[in-house]
Design a protein around this motif. Structure first.
Motif, PDB file in Angstrom:
ATOM      1  N   TRP A  18       0.813  -1.206   0.000  1.00  0.00           N
ATOM      2  CA  TRP A  18       0.000   0.000   0.000  1.00  0.00           C
ATOM      3  C   TRP A  18       0.856   1.270   0.000  1.00  0.00           C
ATOM      4  N   GLY A  21       1.115   2.653  -3.292  1.00  0.00           N
ATOM      5  CA  GLY A  21      -0.136   2.840  -4.027  1.00  0.00           C
ATOM      6  C   GLY A  21      -0.329   4.244  -4.570  1.00  0.00           C
ATOM      7  N   THR A  39     -10.131   3.580 -11.183  1.00  0.00           N
ATOM      8  CA  THR A  39     -10.982   2.884 -10.214  1.00  0.00           C
ATOM      9  C   THR A  39     -11.527   1.577 -10.786  1.00  0.00           C
ATOM     10  N   ARG A  42      -8.531  -1.086 -11.503  1.00  0.00           N
ATOM     11  CA  ARG A  42      -7.925  -1.706 -10.326  1.00  0.00           C
ATOM     12  C   ARG A  42      -8.898  -2.671  -9.649  1.00  0.00           C
ATOM     13  N   CYS A  43     -10.184  -2.331  -9.636  1.00  0.00           N
ATOM     14  CA  CYS A  43     -11.184  -3.252  -9.069  1.00  0.00           C
ATOM     15  C   CYS A  43     -11.266  -4.536  -9.895  1.00  0.00           C
ATOM     16  N   GLY A  46      -8.064  -6.631  -9.424  1.00  0.00           N
ATOM     17  CA  GLY A  46      -8.078  -7.222  -8.089  1.00  0.00           C
ATOM     18  C   GLY A  46      -9.056  -8.377  -7.984  1.00  0.00           C
ATOM     19  N   ASN A  79     -14.425   0.225  -1.348  1.00  0.00           N
ATOM     20  CA  ASN A  79     -13.731   0.143  -2.632  1.00  0.00           C
ATOM     21  C   ASN A  79     -14.140   1.254  -3.590  1.00  0.00           C
ATOM     22  N   PHE A  83     -11.700   4.523  -3.615  1.00  0.00           N
ATOM     23  CA  PHE A  83     -10.815   4.439  -4.781  1.00  0.00           C
ATOM     24  C   PHE A  83     -11.017   5.656  -5.679  1.00  0.00           C
ATOM     25  N   LEU A 189     -14.907  -7.391  -4.253  1.00  0.00           N
ATOM     26  CA  LEU A 189     -14.275  -6.615  -5.320  1.00  0.00           C
ATOM     27  C   LEU A 189     -15.054  -6.721  -6.632  1.00  0.00           C
ATOM     28  N   GLY A 221      -3.595  -2.769  -9.512  1.00  0.00           N
ATOM     29  CA  GLY A 221      -4.727  -3.677  -9.463  1.00  0.00           C
ATOM     30  C   GLY A 221      -4.391  -5.024  -8.858  1.00  0.00           C
ATOM     31  N   THR A 225      -4.357  -3.853  -4.871  1.00  0.00           N
ATOM     32  CA  THR A 225      -5.796  -4.011  -4.655  1.00  0.00           C
ATOM     33  C   THR A 225      -6.152  -5.459  -4.318  1.00  0.00           C
ATOM     34  N   PHE A 229      -6.145  -6.399  -0.458  1.00  0.00           N
ATOM     35  CA  PHE A 229      -7.505  -6.445   0.061  1.00  0.00           C
ATOM     36  C   PHE A 229      -7.749  -7.733   0.842  1.00  0.00           C
TER      37      PHE A 229
END
Length: 333
Positions: A18, A21, A39, A42-43, A46, A79, A83, A189, A221, A225, A229
């Motif tokens: 992180w 990040g 956003t 990366r979601c 992940g 998230n 994000f 996610l 990501g 992420t 996470f």
């Protein structure tokens, strides 16, 4: 591996991943990607990582409507919203202000945890450590010497930190008691990706993104992420939301140390002192002195059952076995 050592290694890994990040976000923004693109991507990346890991561990996605409802709320708060706010805020706020505002997450988490009862063991030593850690972050960044603390971008970053804290408390209460942590993390996610796609109409088209942007968002990501996470999910379940949030204090320490070691950046006495204070505060916040009743010998329950007569320990044994069956994590993970 001893539990405290495993927890410390998990926290160190989180801080390391992180801590870089903000760099990846800044690089992606500077090389052609919009906040919405960052956003969503990366979601999605992940999610792919966690789905793969869940498949390898033979864990299945949740099947109940109630759990998916909780996941939708958690994905929005933990998230999609933060994000997007971090990507928006970093358009106008420098890394120093961003670091300080991100470090308010443990303090938000403390207030929320005390209010709703999702945290445990908040004794004076831990409280002192939390405030000491934040003081160290302030000393590192010296926001009084920087501009932008009252800008709208700073407000977005502060809102993102608060959203994280609310999400941690919500996850501790509604999600971390379920099994299959990899699958639950992947499902959250996945839901966050769905939330993020609602911003696509504002994203525009990707025309100027170069290799640096693609590499930055890929690292963000997969590692910043997906992996982080899942590790954070474990910390929330095992140590509570406030303890999990204290990793935010370590992010500036990691980024500054990496800059000094890899980029040969110079750091002064003020920054070194702040880093030492942060490390001391985090160590204090993770202390959990045993209460007198916790220090009882292993034979104490057996002795109590013996005084109660034959069969007294049977119901207790059933309760213990039941608790073990409902632990958030299976031994295989």
């Amino acid at each position: 591996m001893p539990r405290h050592l495993a927890s410390s290694l998990r926290m160190a890994t989180l801080a390391l991943l992180w801590g870089s990040g903000f760099l990846w976000i800044k690089l992606a923004l500077n090389h052609g990607l919009s906040p919405a693109h960052i956003t969503i991507t990366r979601c999605a990346l992940g999610t792919a990582v966690l789905l793969f890991l869940a498949h390898r561990a033979k864990q299945h996605l949740p099947r109940t409507r109630k759990l998916w409802t909780h996941l939708a709320v958690a994905a929005l708060l933990c998230n999609a919203i933060p994000f997007a706010l971090f990507a928006i805020g970093e358009q106008t706020v420098d890394s120093g202000i961003a670091g300080v505002l991100n470090a308010t997450t443990p303090l938000w988490s403390l207030v929320i945890g005390l209010s709703v009862g999702t945290d445990r063991g908040l004794h004076p030593l831990r409280l002192t450590g939390l405030f000491l850690g934040f003081a160290g972050v302030l000393l590192i960044f010296a926001p009084w010497n920087q501009e932008g603390l009252t800008s709208w971008g700073a407000g977005a970053l502060l809102a993102a930190a608060a959203s994280y804290a609310i999400a941690f408390a919500y996850m501790a209460r509604h999600l971390t008691t379920h099994g299959a942590p990899l699958a639950v993390s992947a499902a959250q996610l996945l839901t966050a990706t769905a939330w993020s796609t609602l911003a696509l109409p504002t994203a525009g088209t990707v025309t100027n993104a170069d290799a640096t942007a693609l590499l930055s968002i890929t690292i963000l990501g997969i590692f910043g992420t997906g992996i982080t996470f899942y590790l954070n999910y474990r910390m929330i379940a095992e140590e509570g939301p406030t303890s999990a949030a204290t990793v935010g204090y370590l992010l500036p320490v990691v980024s500054i140390a990496l800059g000094a070691l890899i980029l040969d950046e110079q750091i002064g006495l003020r920054v070194i002192t702040g880093m030492a204070i942060v490390l001391t505060g985090v160590a204090m916040s993770r202390k959990n002195p045993k209460r007198p009743e916790q220090a009882a010998t292993p034979d104490a329950p057996a002795a109590a059952n013996a005084r109660k007569g034959p069969g007294a320990g049977t119901s207790q044994a059933r309760r213990v076995r039941s608790r073990h069956r409902t632990l958030p994590y299976s031994p295989k993970v």
